[in-house]
Design a protein around this motif. Structure first.
Motif, PDB file in Angstrom:
ATOM      1  N   THR A   1       0.808  -1.224   0.000  1.00 45.21           N
ATOM      2  CA  THR A   1       0.000   0.000   0.000  1.00 45.21           C
ATOM      3  C   THR A   1       0.840   1.273   0.000  1.00 45.21           C
ATOM      4  OG1 THR A   1      -0.142  -0.091   2.418  1.00 45.21           O
ATOM      5  CG2 THR A   1      -1.907  -1.156   1.167  1.00 45.21           C
ATOM      6  N   THR A   2       2.162   1.119  -0.088  1.00 41.56           N
ATOM      7  CA  THR A   2       3.068   2.269  -0.033  1.00 41.56           C
ATOM      8  C   THR A   2       3.971   2.260  -1.251  1.00 41.56           C
ATOM      9  OG1 THR A   2       3.066   2.069   2.384  1.00 41.56           O
ATOM     10  CG2 THR A   2       4.730   3.495   1.411  1.00 41.56           C
ATOM     11  N   THR A   3       4.295   3.437  -1.780  1.00 39.31           N
ATOM     12  CA  THR A   3       5.140   3.533  -2.969  1.00 39.31           C
ATOM     13  C   THR A   3       6.354   4.418  -2.704  1.00 39.31           C
ATOM     14  OG1 THR A   3       3.859   5.411  -3.793  1.00 39.31           O
ATOM     15  CG2 THR A   3       3.191   3.211  -4.527  1.00 39.31           C
ATOM     16  N   VAL A   4       7.412   4.188  -3.461  1.00 38.92           N
ATOM     17  CA  VAL A   4       8.598   5.045  -3.386  1.00 38.92           C
ATOM     18  C   VAL A   4       8.196   6.458  -3.805  1.00 38.92           C
ATOM     19  CG1 VAL A   4      10.864   5.508  -4.387  1.00 38.92           C
ATOM     20  CG2 VAL A   4      10.234   3.170  -3.763  1.00 38.92           C
ATOM     21  N   GLY A   5       8.634   7.446  -3.049  1.00 35.16           N
ATOM     22  CA  GLY A   5       8.268   8.829  -3.320  1.00 35.16           C
ATOM     23  C   GLY A   5       7.113   9.324  -2.471  1.00 35.16           C
ATOM     24  N   GLN A   6       6.463   8.413  -1.770  1.00 37.08           N
ATOM     25  CA  GLN A   6       5.327   8.786  -0.927  1.00 37.08           C
ATOM     26  C   GLN A   6       5.805   9.501   0.335  1.00 37.08           C
ATOM     27  OE1 GLN A   6       2.524   5.607  -0.430  1.00 37.08           O
ATOM     28  NE2 GLN A   6       1.559   6.521   1.380  1.00 37.08           N
ATOM     29  N   THR A   7       5.058  10.510   0.759  1.00 40.60           N
ATOM     30  CA  THR A   7       5.382  11.266   1.967  1.00 40.60           C
ATOM     31  C   THR A   7       4.635  10.696   3.159  1.00 40.60           C
ATOM     32  OG1 THR A   7       5.758  13.287   0.684  1.00 40.60           O
ATOM     33  CG2 THR A   7       5.363  13.545   3.042  1.00 40.60           C
ATOM     34  N   LEU A   8       5.364  10.498   4.275  1.00 45.36           N
ATOM     35  CA  LEU A   8       4.779   9.918   5.481  1.00 45.36           C
ATOM     36  C   LEU A   8       5.145  10.750   6.701  1.00 45.36           C
ATOM     37  CD1 LEU A   8       5.792   6.176   4.896  1.00 45.36           C
ATOM     38  CD2 LEU A   8       3.569   7.194   4.384  1.00 45.36           C
ATOM     39  N   GLN A   9       4.332  10.620   7.734  1.00 44.48           N
ATOM     40  CA  GLN A   9       4.632  11.221   9.024  1.00 44.48           C
ATOM     41  C   GLN A   9       5.155  10.120   9.945  1.00 44.48           C
ATOM     42  OE1 GLN A   9       4.397  14.536   9.799  1.00 44.48           O
ATOM     43  NE2 GLN A   9       3.879  14.840   7.629  1.00 44.48           N
ATOM     44  N   GLY A  10       6.160  10.419  10.771  1.00 38.06           N
ATOM     45  CA  GLY A  10       6.702   9.407  11.662  1.00 38.06           C
ATOM     46  C   GLY A  10       7.312   9.992  12.914  1.00 38.06           C
ATOM     47  N   ARG A  11       7.628   9.108  13.858  1.00 37.65           N
ATOM     48  CA  ARG A  11       8.242   9.524  15.120  1.00 37.65           C
ATOM     49  C   ARG A  11       9.632   8.923  15.237  1.00 37.65           C
ATOM     50  NH1 ARG A  11       8.602   7.205  20.113  1.00 37.65           N
ATOM     51  NH2 ARG A  11       7.309   5.462  19.414  1.00 37.65           N
ATOM     52  N   VAL A  12      10.608   9.720  15.585  1.00 36.98           N
ATOM     53  CA  VAL A  12      11.985   9.254  15.749  1.00 36.98           C
ATOM     54  C   VAL A  12      12.046   8.353  16.987  1.00 36.98           C
ATOM     55  CG1 VAL A  12      14.378   9.924  16.167  1.00 36.98           C
ATOM     56  CG2 VAL A  12      12.918  11.330  14.688  1.00 36.98           C
ATOM     57  N   THR A  13      12.522   7.105  16.787  1.00 37.34           N
ATOM     58  CA  THR A  13      12.571   6.142  17.895  1.00 37.34           C
ATOM     59  C   THR A  13      13.991   5.849  18.366  1.00 37.34           C
ATOM     60  OG1 THR A  13      12.592   4.296  16.309  1.00 37.34           O
ATOM     61  CG2 THR A  13      10.446   5.009  17.157  1.00 37.34           C
ATOM     62  N   LYS A  14      14.975   6.089  17.510  1.00 36.68           N
ATOM     63  CA  LYS A  14      16.348   5.733  17.890  1.00 36.68           C
ATOM     64  C   LYS A  14      17.341   6.525  17.065  1.00 36.68           C
ATOM     65  CE  LYS A  14      18.555   1.398  18.832  1.00 36.68           C
ATOM     66  NZ  LYS A  14      18.742  -0.007  18.380  1.00 36.68           N
ATOM     67  N   LEU A  15      18.416   6.970  17.733  1.00 33.53           N
ATOM     68  CA  LEU A  15      19.521   7.645  17.056  1.00 33.53           C
ATOM     69  C   LEU A  15      20.724   6.715  17.006  1.00 33.53           C
ATOM     70  CD1 LEU A  15      19.407  11.185  18.755  1.00 33.53           C
ATOM     71  CD2 LEU A  15      18.079  10.362  16.809  1.00 33.53           C
ATOM     72  N   VAL A  16      21.324   6.574  15.837  1.00 31.78           N
ATOM     73  CA  VAL A  16      22.523   5.757  15.664  1.00 31.78           C
ATOM     74  C   VAL A  16      23.552   6.591  14.907  1.00 31.78           C
ATOM     75  CG1 VAL A  16      21.355   3.517  15.730  1.00 31.78           C
ATOM     76  CG2 VAL A  16      21.501   4.744  13.571  1.00 31.78           C
ATOM     77  N   PRO A  17      24.826   6.220  14.948  1.00 29.74           N
ATOM     78  CA  PRO A  17      25.851   7.039  14.286  1.00 29.74           C
ATOM     79  C   PRO A  17      25.598   7.288  12.803  1.00 29.74           C
ATOM     80  CG  PRO A  17      26.872   5.439  15.746  1.00 29.74           C
ATOM     81  CD  PRO A  17      25.419   5.095  15.698  1.00 29.74           C
ATOM     82  N   PHE A  18      24.917   6.358  12.138  1.00 32.09           N
ATOM     83  CA  PHE A  18      24.719   6.482  10.686  1.00 32.09           C
ATOM     84  C   PHE A  18      23.343   7.020  10.311  1.00 32.09           C
ATOM     85  CE2 PHE A  18      24.129   2.148  12.197  1.00 32.09           C
ATOM     86  CZ  PHE A  18      22.812   1.874  11.819  1.00 32.09           C
ATOM     87  N   GLY A  19      22.530   7.408  11.295  1.00 25.62           N
ATOM     88  CA  GLY A  19      21.225   7.954  10.970  1.00 25.62           C
ATOM     89  C   GLY A  19      20.234   7.811  12.106  1.00 25.62           C
ATOM     90  N   VAL A  20      18.939   7.795  11.755  1.00 28.10           N
ATOM     91  CA  VAL A  20      17.890   7.670  12.766  1.00 28.10           C
ATOM     92  C   VAL A  20      16.821   6.697  12.273  1.00 28.10           C
ATOM     93  CG1 VAL A  20      18.257  10.022  13.573  1.00 28.10           C
ATOM     94  CG2 VAL A  20      16.462   9.571  11.900  1.00 28.10           C
TER      95      VAL A  20
ATOM     96  N   VAL B   1       8.815  12.475   6.295  1.00 24.09           N
ATOM     97  CA  VAL B   1       9.830  11.760   5.510  1.00 24.09           C
ATOM     98  C   VAL B   1       9.247  11.321   4.180  1.00 24.09           C
ATOM     99  CG1 VAL B   1      11.139  10.930   7.499  1.00 24.09           C
ATOM    100  CG2 VAL B   1       9.195   9.596   6.659  1.00 24.09           C
ATOM    101  N   VAL B   2      10.144  11.028   3.260  1.00 21.50           N
ATOM    102  CA  VAL B   2       9.772  10.500   1.946  1.00 21.50           C
ATOM    103  C   VAL B   2      10.347   9.098   1.804  1.00 21.50           C
ATOM    104  CG1 VAL B   2      10.146  10.708  -0.550  1.00 21.50           C
ATOM    105  CG2 VAL B   2       9.555  12.730   0.790  1.00 21.50           C
ATOM    106  N   VAL B   3       9.562   8.171   1.296  1.00 16.64           N
ATOM    107  CA  VAL B   3      10.017   6.800   1.081  1.00 16.64           C
ATOM    108  C   VAL B   3      10.963   6.769  -0.109  1.00 16.64           C
ATOM    109  CG1 VAL B   3       9.316   4.439   0.529  1.00 16.64           C
ATOM    110  CG2 VAL B   3       7.865   5.862   1.998  1.00 16.64           C
ATOM    111  N   THR B   4      12.190   6.267   0.100  1.00 14.15           N
ATOM    112  CA  THR B   4      13.175   6.192  -0.989  1.00 14.15           C
ATOM    113  C   THR B   4      13.417   4.766  -1.464  1.00 14.15           C
ATOM    114  OG1 THR B   4      14.996   6.132   0.619  1.00 14.15           O
ATOM    115  CG2 THR B   4      14.338   8.296  -0.237  1.00 14.15           C
ATOM    116  N   GLU B   5      13.159   3.776  -0.598  1.00 17.86           N
ATOM    117  CA  GLU B   5      13.339   2.377  -1.004  1.00 17.86           C
ATOM    118  C   GLU B   5      12.527   1.458  -0.101  1.00 17.86           C
ATOM    119  OE1 GLU B   5      16.831  -0.996  -1.786  1.00 17.86           O
ATOM    120  OE2 GLU B   5      17.302   0.856  -0.708  1.00 17.86           O
TER     121      GLU B   5
END
Length: 212
Positions: free
Chosen positions: A132-151, A188-192
């Protein structure tokens, strides 16, 4: 046992490259259990009652077959096979004495048990999300974890995606906490969407462009 002792054991595997045979004494000590486990086929559904919850998994006393001579159940569910969703402990998913239906995965000849999967009998929320989701789709989300390479960002009750560090903002940053904190609501935007590895990649910086 000691060197020189005579034993009776069943051959469980043969390694032709190393010229070695793997054998099990437990198979001859518990022939009824071994005979039962050999009849099971991958994908078969088995029912039972949870006998014990351990930090490494859950033992299941099956409705069919003999009892295990050592463990509180012939069936065993490893932690990853308990549920598709994220959880802290096995007791978040099942309780001792609870009845469960599981898929048989394999015969563990080392422990003489049936490896089971509880999650295999339940719909995979990631596949439902992917349909039900496609690449390029915009979504709302909550940050749950921070890691050195991203979130990691939770976009539904069961689905989290990764925003790589370079996808957080158009201005380069060295650490994710320079941009967001755990608990922040972001766009956020779905990239993959990798359905095989069940991985979702997201971009916060592309979302800022999409909203402009």
């Amino acid at each position: 046992m000691e060197v020189g002792d005579r034993i009776t054991a069943e051959v469980t595997a043969i390694d032709l490259e190393q010229g070695r045979a793997w054998m099990s004494m437990a198979a001859t000590e518990n022939p009824e259990l071994w005979a039962f486990l050999k009849t099971l086929r991958a994908g078969e559904i088995l029912s039972g009652q949870t006998g014990s919850i351990e930090r490494f998994g859950v033992f299941v006393a099956l409705d069919v077959g003999p009892d295990h001579p050592v463990f509180p159940g012939v069936g065993f569910i490893t932690i990853p096979e308990l549920s598709w969703r994220h959880f802290e402990t096995a007791s978040d998913i099942v309780q001792v004495g609870q009845r469960v239906r599981c898929e048989f995965l394999q015969f563990d000849t080392t422990n003489g048990e049936a490896r089971l999967s509880l999650r295999a009998t339940q719909p995979d929320p990631f596949q439902t999300f992917a349909e039900t989701t496609t690449v390029g789709q915009t979504l709302q989300g909550r940050v749950t974890k921070l890691v050195p390479f991203g979130v990691f960002v939770q976009v539904t009750n069961d689905i989290e995606g990764l925003v790589h560090l370079q996808e957080l903002t158009w201005t380069p940053v060295e650490a994710p906490e320079a941009v967001v904190q755990v608990g922040d609501e972001i766009t956020v935007v779905v990239t993959e969407i990798d359905r095989t590895r069940r991985r979702l990649s997201l971009s916060r910086r592309q979302a800022s462009t999409a909203l402009d």
